[in-house]
Design a protein around this motif. Structure first.
Motif, short mmCIF file in Angstrom:
data_model
loop_
_atom_site.label_atom_id
_atom_site.label_comp_id
_atom_site.label_asym_id
_atom_site.label_seq_id
_atom_site.Cartn_x
_atom_site.Cartn_y
_atom_site.Cartn_z
N PRO A 49 0.83 -1.21 0.00
CA PRO A 49 0.00 0.00 0.00
C PRO A 49 0.86 1.26 0.00
N ASP A 50 0.48 2.23 -0.84
CA ASP A 50 1.21 3.49 -0.84
C ASP A 50 0.48 4.49 0.05
N GLU A 51 0.99 5.73 0.09
CA GLU A 51 0.42 6.77 0.97
C GLU A 51 -1.07 6.91 0.83
N ARG A 52 -1.53 6.96 -0.42
CA ARG A 52 -2.95 7.21 -0.64
C ARG A 52 -3.79 6.08 -0.08
N SER A 53 -3.31 4.87 -0.30
CA SER A 53 -4.06 3.70 0.16
C SER A 53 -4.12 3.68 1.68
#
Lengths: 210, 199, 248
Positions: A49-53
């Motif tokens: 997962p990246d920041e947005r997720s």
């Protein structure tokens, strides 16, 4: 599934038997997960997962958890066994404003969640005993600020152009979660005004929870 | 103690700032605000600390790190690399040479094109925080000239923070004076202290 | 935030468990210039929180695709030491909470940093919580802010923040561990010196009136904290500049 504009989020709820957390042995566990599926946007990559997720799942989780609409004690089965309530959000199409769509999807899924039959401490798959009782409906409104203009429910280009973003989740008469994003700033009066608008928008969102 | 300004503080109306320190302030309307910590000395705002941002016209002391067809790449001790274009110079430098040049223009995002490069003799390079350079130079170069006269050393100061000192003269005394200035740049009475130290 | 436990009384005889007034902050101490290698650094002791921040930059952007042609890319890495909290030894490395806090802090720092002065470059803020006692993200912001000032990065203005919350139904400022675990709301807010809100998060439950009052109270207190930053800077330059890290 909830769709706002071009954003489509599918929420699924599953109940499973599990061990409670050590510090809360008499309560069920709420676990929220989210995935930004690569099919949803050319900007979503497969992988961790990246920041947005992370922000997406944590903010939606906060609203639902803080509102305390689910009686966690009612998920207690017997000593060492509680029901885990897993809410998973899958973003299928990204057109801006994941927060509001995700919260709406989660609440629709929760409204239709059936409680599984429990016999002698075992969960019987496929048999149900009524719906999960909910004490209210946390719903969110997300605003973005572009220059001197503030707008509700940003679509994808408005989100990219935004200087700042504010998501406000309300439930009945309370504010239960807030998250500001972006580099820009909000004046105090702006925040208080947007809180009022969030309450006003509840009726429209509630109409869509069936 | 002198009054200390922190970022966001409004500066008194009479205050100006030198060319080297122009990033230490910002102008909004007709008012100057500090962007870094500093104090005011004879109506000039002097920053105590400031990261180096190259400007056109900066004097640069640097070390040649690479020679390629396009030109010579120069280490400036900062996040910004210097470049002497082959087509703009007839000089023949080697990796490791110390040069003194002028910052001609900034090639985005982080290369400083250098002009009029001069090869410097073998000597010492001190890496001084670039924010202390104006104090080291002093008003109308008074401080640095005093050090040069009293020690007999040749010294060239780069805005980037590299200071070259020749191998002639009382080099150690000059270095000690420079180190004193760096650690006490923000205190009053520094000029007297350095004058006394140099004898 | 933990859960509301009606058996734990947070307000006894009209006072908070640690004796503070409802709008009183815990003790805060700030020291700048505590690390030798970092361009800017600071340590913050806030109640029982102990945080260190070190800033590097401007430096080349890595990975390169993060590079922005017209301004600096700000990267904040907020982390907690494995021994920081009173709970079990935790796994080292970033978890989702740390990652979220990291980029929420980055966005706040970017509001006050003059990023357009460093096109194509990166500024790294490394903030580590060595001991945690509620309000770590605000202590981390304070340490990062002080470190940026210490390092000489041009800033439009400074910023600082404090949390508001509810303990046993009463509005309180600067939640401590018990109030954070067992209280009904946690609202961290950071203001810049112009009074604008640059960081805002909330969980728990608050009515509109409670939220309005929280914003007024935190806004006023943030100015007191900004004053502490000023005093820390003045202390650094009171004599010869020394580098010392001391958590006693």
């Amino acid at each position: 599934m909830a769709q706002i504009g071009n954003t489509k989020v599918l929420a699924g709820v599953k109940l499973s038997m599990m061990e409670p957390f050590a510090d809360e042995p008499n309560k069920g566990v709420l676990i929220m997960g989210a995935e930004l599926l690569p099919m949803a946007s050319p900007t979503f990559e497969p992988g961790p997962p990246d920041e947005r997720s992370i922000e997406f799942s944590r903010v939606v989780d906060r609203g639902i958890r803080s509102s305390e609409i689910i009686n966690m004690e009612s998920l207690f089965v017997e000593e060492g066994k509680v029901l885990g309530l897993f809410i998973d959000l899958y973003v299928l199409d990204y057109g801006g404003n994941l927060f509001d769509t995700g919260t709406l999807a989660a609440m629709s899924a929760l409204k239709n969640t059936r409680m599984p039959k429990i016999e002698s401490g075992e969960l019987i798959r496929g048999e149900y005993t009524g719906n999960l009782p909910l004490g209210g409906y946390p719903l969110s409104s997300t605003f973005v600020k572009i220059g001197n203009f503030t707008m509700l429910d940003p679509e994808i280009h408005e989100e990219s152009a935004a200087d700042a973003r504010l998501t406000i989740c309300t439930c009945e008469e309370n504010i239960v979660a807030m998250q500001k994003g972006g580099v820009g700033a909000f004046k105090k009066e702006e925040v208080l005004n947007l809180i009022n608008v969030s309450f006003e928008k509840r009726d429209i969102l509630m109409k869509h929870i069936r | 103690m002198k009054e200390i300004y922190i970022p966001g503080d409004k500066l008194p109306t009479s205050v100006r700032v030198s060319r080297l320190n122009q990033n230490a302030v910002r102008k909004t309307g007709n008012v100057l605000y500090a962007t870094v910590v500093g104090s005011v000395d004879e109506d000039m705002f002097m920053p105590f600390e400031m990261v180096y941002i190259p400007k056109e016209g900066d004097s640069i002391v640097g070390i040649v790190t690479d020679k390629r067809n396009i030109g010579y790449f120069i280490d400036t001790g900062t996040a910004y690399e210097g470049l002497i274009l082959s087509r703009e110079t007839r000089a023949d430098f080697h990796v490791g040479d110390i040069i003194f040049a002028k910052g001609e223009r900034i090639e985005e995002p982080d290369t400083v094109i250098l002009s009029n490069p001069k090869l410097l003799d073998v000597g010492r390079i001190l890496d001084v925080p670039s924010s202390k350079i104006p104090r080291l130079i002093g008003k109308e170069a008074s401080m640095i000239n005093m050090i040069k006269e009293k020690t007999g050393a040749s010294i060239l100061v780069g805005a980037n923070g590299y200071v070259w000192i020749s191998s002639k003269g009382k080099v150690n005394k000059a270095i000690q004076a420079i180190n004193k200035i760096i650690s006490k740049a923000h205190l009053t009475g520094l000029t007297d202290e350095i004058t006394k130290f140099l004898g | 935030m933990g859960s509301h436990n009606p058996n734990i009384k947070l307000i006894v005889d009209g006072k908070r468990l640690d004796g503070r007034a409802f709008d009183q902050l815990r003790n805060i101490s700030i020291n700048v210039g505590v690390l030798e290698n970092a361009v800017g650094s600071a340590q913050v002791i806030w109640g029982d929180n102990k945080v260190v921040a070190g800033v590097y930059g401007p430096r080349d952007v890595f990975p390169k695709y993060q590079q922005k042609p017209d301004k600096a890319f700000i990267r904040t890495i907020y982390s907690m030491a494995t021994f920081a909290s009173i709970e079990e030894h935790s796994r080292s490395g970033p978890n989702k909470r740390s990652q979220e806090i990291s980029f929420v802090l980055s966005e706040a720092f970017e509001n006050v940093l003059m990023v357009e002065k460093f096109p194509g470059k990166m500024i790294d803020l490394h903030i580590t919580v060595l001991q945690a006692a509620a309000g770590t993200r605000l202590a981390a912001f304070l340490a990062g802010m002080a470190a940026l000032i210490d390092g000489g990065f041009p800033l439009n203005e400074i910023a600082a923040g404090v949390s508001a919350g509810k303990a046993d139904g009463a509005l309180v400022l600067d939640l401590d561990k018990a109030e954070d675990n067992f209280g009904q709301s946690d609202l961290p807010i950071v203001y810049n010196s112009s009074g604008e809100i640059i960081l805002l998060q909330m969980d728990g439950k608050m009515t509109r009136d409670e939220l309005t009052e929280s914003i007024e109270l935190t806004s006023a207190k943030s100015k007191d904290i900004m004053d502490l930053i000023r005093k820390a800077v003045e202390r650094k330059y009171a004599g010869e500049v020394k580098t010392e890290l001391n958590f006693r």
